[in-house]
Write an enzyme that holds these catalytic residues in place. Structure first.
Site, PDB file in Angstrom:
ATOM      1  N   ASP A 281       6.228  -4.656  14.300  1.00 27.72           N
ATOM      2  CA  ASP A 281       5.341  -4.016  13.320  1.00 27.72           C
ATOM      3  C   ASP A 281       4.439  -2.960  13.962  1.00 27.72           C
ATOM      4  O   ASP A 281       3.692  -3.261  14.885  1.00 27.72           O
ATOM      5  CB  ASP A 281       4.482  -5.091  12.639  1.00 27.72           C
ATOM      6  CG  ASP A 281       4.003  -4.656  11.274  1.00 27.72           C
ATOM      7  OD1 ASP A 281       3.518  -3.516  11.139  1.00 27.72           O
ATOM      8  OD2 ASP A 281       4.115  -5.458  10.335  1.00 27.72           O
TER       9      ASP A 281
ATOM     10  N   HIS B 192       7.544  -2.838  10.130  1.00 29.73           N
ATOM     11  CA  HIS B 192       6.955  -3.313   8.882  1.00 29.73           C
ATOM     12  C   HIS B 192       7.861  -3.094   7.668  1.00 29.73           C
ATOM     13  O   HIS B 192       8.227  -1.942   7.368  1.00 29.73           O
ATOM     14  CB  HIS B 192       5.620  -2.596   8.687  1.00 29.73           C
ATOM     15  CG  HIS B 192       4.717  -3.252   7.693  1.00 29.73           C
ATOM     16  ND1 HIS B 192       4.255  -4.543   7.840  1.00 29.73           N
ATOM     17  CD2 HIS B 192       4.191  -2.805   6.530  1.00 29.73           C
ATOM     18  CE1 HIS B 192       3.478  -4.845   6.823  1.00 29.73           C
ATOM     19  NE2 HIS B 192       3.424  -3.814   5.993  1.00 29.73           N
TER      20      HIS B 192
ATOM     21  N   SER C  14       3.597  -6.752   2.068  1.00 32.93           N
ATOM     22  CA  SER C  14       2.443  -6.229   2.784  1.00 32.93           C
ATOM     23  C   SER C  14       1.150  -6.702   2.101  1.00 32.93           C
ATOM     24  O   SER C  14       1.036  -7.896   1.828  1.00 32.93           O
ATOM     25  CB  SER C  14       2.560  -4.709   2.876  1.00 32.93           C
ATOM     26  OG  SER C  14       1.725  -4.230   3.902  1.00 32.93           O
ATOM     27  N   GLN C  15       0.229  -5.789   1.735  1.00 35.12           N
ATOM     28  CA  GLN C  15      -1.038  -6.286   1.174  1.00 35.12           C
ATOM     29  C   GLN C  15      -0.817  -7.116  -0.092  1.00 35.12           C
ATOM     30  O   GLN C  15      -1.630  -7.981  -0.423  1.00 35.12           O
ATOM     31  CB  GLN C  15      -2.034  -5.149   0.942  1.00 35.12           C
ATOM     32  CG  GLN C  15      -1.635  -4.136  -0.136  1.00 35.12           C
ATOM     33  CD  GLN C  15      -2.622  -2.964  -0.250  1.00 35.12           C
ATOM     34  OE1 GLN C  15      -3.431  -2.714   0.649  1.00 35.12           O
ATOM     35  NE2 GLN C  15      -2.552  -2.231  -1.352  1.00 35.12           N
TER      36      GLN C  15
ATOM     37  N   MET D 160       0.827  -1.213   0.000  1.00 39.12           N
ATOM     38  CA  MET D 160       0.000   0.000   0.000  1.00 39.12           C
ATOM     39  C   MET D 160       0.862   1.266   0.000  1.00 39.12           C
ATOM     40  O   MET D 160       1.857   1.345   0.721  1.00 39.12           O
ATOM     41  CB  MET D 160      -0.860  -0.026   1.262  1.00 39.12           C
ATOM     42  CG  MET D 160      -1.610   1.219   1.568  1.00 39.12           C
ATOM     43  SD  MET D 160      -2.681   0.973   3.007  1.00 39.12           S
ATOM     44  CE  MET D 160      -1.507   0.979   4.323  1.00 39.12           C
TER      45      MET D 160
END
Ligand SMILES: *[C@@H]1O[C@H](CO)[C@@H](O)[C@H](O)[C@H]1NC(C)=O
Ligand SMILES: *[C@@H]1O[C@H](CO)[C@@H](O)[C@H](O)[C@H]1NC(C)=O
Ligand SMILES: *[C@@H]1O[C@H](CO)[C@@H](O)[C@H](O)[C@H]1NC(C)=O
Ligand SMILES: *[C@@H]1O[C@H](CO)[C@@H](O)[C@H](O)[C@H]1NC(C)=O
Length: 299
Positions: free
Chosen positions: A225, A281, A106-107, A32
């Site tokens: 994270d 993250h 991530s996503q 993202m």
């Protein structure tokens, strides 16, 4: 005559060796607020991979026709539509026809799992999820990669109502939002996550059949994270229903126990690897990436 035959055998051996040496191509999907080609993120990952795997073909997925569109689509293009687009992109790329390894950041991690479940051709060999949110998120503490305009809009939409159909259809982060205080509404209305996690009344067993084609599924969690809530979602853990403190892990999840996705089958055959990086993250070091990902799964 004998010498001639030997030469032929040698040539055949060389051809076979040559084709073995061709490196398995790699597909990466950014997170993202990021894009395919940011020199500080996916661009540097791509060159890190290519530096360590001689001549490998790396496709960094671009959703849309330029970098700005790609970044915006990471917020506002319905994930199911993105999956369909990527499915086509992969099928049309001749370099991938013998299979590829996938790395989602991530996503991008849960999106590439959806690709594994829905698009078996060309075949995905290893799926590497780097901080992907496989049980979704319940919290959005930081919003990266934007001057504030996009993030303010995202927040407004989330506050307006995560499961309102307009928001579900248009906001990526709502499509993997799991509200542990409202599991029923989540299962009924989540257009993406509840579907790929087999939480609908009717299960699509093709998802399981396809996921079981993977050689390995590698799940990376970031121990510090501050972006993903809860970070355990990166290992298929999540809050137990009805509260926001107590967590279950993958083997305690319904999704594992009912095996509708094949997680149990994969795990029991040693094909799920849990990895962690003791950082925030996506803040792994090059050395960590080379030793844990490239050397173990990509060469
Ligand atoms: C396929 O791989 C070759 C070699 O890496 C590259 O030159 C070519 O552009 C790739 N094809 C596509 C469609 O990207
Ligand atoms: C199940 O998933 C496959 C792969 O995405 C799809 O082709 C098929 O239409 C789905 N079946 C149902 C009943 O939705
Ligand atoms: C912030 O980004 C948006 C969308 O990309 C853009 O339209 C806007 O002009 C930017 N604002 C500033 C102050 O840079
Ligand atoms: C989940 O937690 C249980 C209980 O602590 C433990 O036995 C099991 O090994 C854990 N599963 C994983 C995948 O870590």
């Amino acid at each position: 005559m004998v010498a001639h035959r030997n030469i032929m055998l040698w040539l055949a051996a060389l051809v076979i060796l040559g084709s073995c040496a061709a490196q398995t191509p790699i597909v990466i999907w950014h997170g993202m607020g990021d894009s395919c080609c940011n020199p500080l993120s996916m661009g540097s990952i791509k060159s890190l991979i290519q530096k360590n795997i001689n001549g490998v073909y790396v496709k960094s997925l671009e959703i849309g026709s330029n970098v700005a569109e790609d970044t915006e689509n990471g917020f506002f293009m319905n994930v199911n539509k993105q999956i369909d687009m990527v499915c086509q992109q992969l099928a049309n790329d001749k370099n991938l026809s013998n299979g590829y390894n996938a790395i989602g950041f991530s996503q991008g991690g849960q999106f590439l799992r959806a690709i594994a479940q829905k698009c078996p051709t060309p075949p995905m060999l290893n799926l590497i999820s780097v901080g992907g949110q496989h049980q979704g998120v319940y919290g959005f503490p930081k919003c990266p990669g934007d001057n504030g305009t996009i993030c303010n809009l995202v927040r407004k939409m989330l506050n307006y109502g995560v499961y309102v159909s307009f928001v579900q259809d248009n906001l990526v982060q709502a499509e993997y939002w799991q509200d542990p205080l409202n599991e029923e509404e989540y299962r009924a209305k989540s257009v993406f996550l509840a579907d790929i996690n087999q939480e609908r009344p009717t299960k699509n067993m093709t998802y399981k059949e396809n996921l079981l084609k993977l050689k390995n599924m590698v799940l990376v969690m970031f121990l510090q994270d501050t972006m993903v809530q809860p970070k355990e979602s990166e290992w298929f853990g999540f809050y137990e229903p009805g509260q926001t403190e107590k967590l279950y892990n993958m083997t305690q999840s319904d999704l594992y126990k009912n095996d509708y996705l094949g997680l149990k089958t994969l795990y029991q055959s040693g094909r799920i690897t849990f990895l962690s990086s003791d950082s925030d993250h996506l803040r792994f070091t090059d050395d960590w990436f080379i030793n844990n990902i490239i050397k173990r799964f990509l060469v």
